[in-house]
Enzyme design. Structure first.
Site, PDB file in Angstrom:
ATOM      1  N   PHE A 154      13.190  -6.004 -13.038  1.00 18.61           N
ATOM      2  CA  PHE A 154      12.103  -6.361 -12.125  1.00 18.61           C
ATOM      3  C   PHE A 154      11.122  -5.200 -12.043  1.00 18.61           C
ATOM      4  O   PHE A 154      11.524  -4.066 -11.792  1.00 18.61           O
ATOM      5  CB  PHE A 154      12.638  -6.682 -10.723  1.00 18.61           C
ATOM      6  CG  PHE A 154      11.565  -7.131  -9.782  1.00 18.61           C
ATOM      7  CD1 PHE A 154      11.114  -8.444  -9.803  1.00 18.61           C
ATOM      8  CD2 PHE A 154      10.972  -6.243  -8.894  1.00 18.61           C
ATOM      9  CE1 PHE A 154      10.098  -8.861  -8.952  1.00 18.61           C
ATOM     10  CE2 PHE A 154       9.947  -6.657  -8.040  1.00 18.61           C
ATOM     11  CZ  PHE A 154       9.523  -7.969  -8.068  1.00 18.61           C
ATOM     12  N   ASP A 166      11.343   3.041 -14.256  1.00 17.11           N
ATOM     13  CA  ASP A 166      10.882   2.420 -13.021  1.00 17.11           C
ATOM     14  C   ASP A 166      11.871   2.801 -11.928  1.00 17.11           C
ATOM     15  O   ASP A 166      12.964   2.237 -11.836  1.00 17.11           O
ATOM     16  CB  ASP A 166      10.796   0.906 -13.203  1.00 17.11           C
ATOM     17  CG  ASP A 166      10.362   0.188 -11.923  1.00 17.11           C
ATOM     18  OD1 ASP A 166      10.379   0.830 -10.845  1.00 17.11           O
ATOM     19  OD2 ASP A 166      10.028  -1.003 -11.996  1.00 17.11           O
ATOM     20  N   LYS A 199       8.233   2.039  -2.790  1.00 20.60           N
ATOM     21  CA  LYS A 199       9.218   1.717  -1.755  1.00 20.60           C
ATOM     22  C   LYS A 199       9.500   2.906  -0.815  1.00 20.60           C
ATOM     23  O   LYS A 199       8.690   3.180   0.049  1.00 20.60           O
ATOM     24  CB  LYS A 199      10.495   1.162  -2.383  1.00 20.60           C
ATOM     25  CG  LYS A 199      10.277  -0.242  -2.980  1.00 20.60           C
ATOM     26  CD  LYS A 199      11.547  -1.064  -3.098  1.00 20.60           C
ATOM     27  CE  LYS A 199      11.240  -2.533  -3.342  1.00 20.60           C
ATOM     28  NZ  LYS A 199      11.221  -2.925  -4.743  1.00 20.60           N
TER      29      LYS A 199
END
Ligand SMILES: *Cc1c(COP(=O)(O)O)cnc(C)c1O
Length: 404
Positions: free
Chosen positions: A138, A223, A252
């Site tokens: 993702f 990532d 995040k």
């Protein structure tokens, strides 16, 4: 008294791309939240791995308030002190020589993928444009990042999607060997897959990717939007593995709840994002950078990082104890404070059913796909809150198993 918004207003006024829980939290402190009726919850969800210091941590609140009285926004026509201080701090703490700021993880990845292609274009030629990523990965919801992501359901119906993206099998180096060639500009990987089910990489897999990238003059992109900023027990998970990427993306937890994304890279690669090649109006926003600097400085300390390791053991211990009693999980896994409990075959595909039961018991948790119960709590959650949260989870699991 003015009328408070209700959950029905979501269905009435908002695009139906989410299906939030019925409860509306209105206030948070540390690892606890309270809803409109004053009911209290323990937060093992952490805003999906965002609230790394819990809710309203004093260091973040004071950084935000202090900056709020100085300057909120300048655009990229000017630079600003918080952005420069954050860039310096991240560079000094990591492999990186240079930082680029934006407002989300998807945007950080968009910058990373564009940079990888542009770097190959500048240094080799336009034919070197192939990107290899992984099934179940993702990377965000922009059209480029969902296309690089390895979950076709997220790009279905949005075509035509960007081309020359191929998907290998996570933790399977041979599947990468079969795809990589001299037209590959980048291999993109999460050191621990988050949304894909909380799956840590095998150390040999990541070091093998580094070797393959070097052999084919391709860039290795990590990532770390979910695994980064203390979540793994290290500032970034690449430090746990001892494998250094060429580009790393972070978001995040970086803002601890304030929207910010960053792309970190080296002096070898950075020049391809020359003046005018890329940008973001909000990138480097002073409020965001001031909060992120406070978050990074608070998290990247031995006390907090060692505390993550300690809490990891505590979470695992409790989840395994629940499993001994109810036989509900097949496996408990993860690094640091990103934990996944995969459902046993008898409950396959039903992880999501635990969430409303947990809410009724006063606990917020997450899923990662249909089969994994996920937890991404504050890195500084207290032991007492872990124990109380686990007691609530156990009650939810007991009800789930009973009704199953
Ligand atoms: C959440 C996530 C993203 C997307 O971040 P947004 O801030 O939602 O755009 C990208 N990559 C990974 C690994 C993530 O977990």
């Amino acid at each position: 008294m003015s009328q408070s918004p209700t959950r029905d207003d979501f269905d009435r006024y908002m695009v139906p791309n989410y299906s939030p829980q019925q409860t509306i939290p209105v206030r948070g402190e540390g690892s606890r939240l309270w809803d409109q009726d004053g009911r209290e919850y323990i937060d093992f969800a952490g805003g999906i791995a965002v609230n790394a210091l819990g809710h309203c941590h004093p260091a973040l609140v004071s950084a935000l308030k202090e900056q709020a009285d100085k300057v909120w926004h300048l655009s990229n026509v000017y630079t600003n002190e918080p952005a420069l201080a954050l860039a310096k701090s991240l560079v000094e703490r990591s492999f990186a020589d240079k930082a680029y700021f934006c407002s989300s993880g998807g945007e950080a990845n968009e910058a990373a993928f564009k940079l990888a292609r542009r770097w190959a274009y500048d240094n080799v030629g336009a034919h070197k444009d192939k990107i290899i990523s992984f099934r179940q990965s993702f990377h965000g919801r922009t059209l480029f990042t969902v296309s690089v992501g390895g979950q076709p359901k997220y790009s279905e119906g949005f075509g035509p999607i960007p081309g020359r993206i191929e998907h290998a099998v996570y933790n399977d180096l041979d599947s990468v060997r079969a795809l990589i060639d001299d037209e590959t500009c980048a291999v993109v990987v999460e050191p621990m897959q988050g949304e894909g089910g909380v799956v840590p990489a095998d150390p040999d897999f990541l070091s093998g990717l580094r070797t393959l990238c070097d052999a084919h003059q391709a860039l290795l992109v990590f990532d770390e939007v979910q695994s980064g900023v203390g979540r793994s027990g290290h500032l970034y998970a690449y430090m746990h593995y001892g494998v250094t990427p060429d580009i790393l993306t972070s978001a995040k937890a970086l803002g601890g709840g304030f929207p910010i994304g960053a792309m970190l890279t080296t002096d070898r690669v950075a020049p391809s994002l020359a003046v005018g090649t890329h940008g973001s109006t909000y990138g480097g926003n002073p409020l965001a950078c001031a909060v992120a600097l406070a978050a990074v400085e608070t998290i990247d300390t031995p006390e907090v990082l060692e505390g993550v390791m300690h809490r990891h053991a505590l979470f695992k211990e409790h989840l395994e104890a629940i499993n001994r009693e109810y036989d509900i999980f097949k496996e408990v896994r993860g690094l640091g404070l990103l934990l996944g409990a995969e459902m046993a075959p008898a409950y396959a595909g039903r992880a999501k059913e635990i969430l409303p039961l947990a809410m009724e018991e006063g606990l917020m948790a997450l899923v990662a796909g249909p089969n994994v119960l996920r937890m991404a709590p504050s890195l500084v959650i207290s032991e007492a809150e872990v124990r109380e949260g686990m007691a609530r989870l156990e009650r939810a699991v007991a009800r789930f198993v009973q009704d199953a």
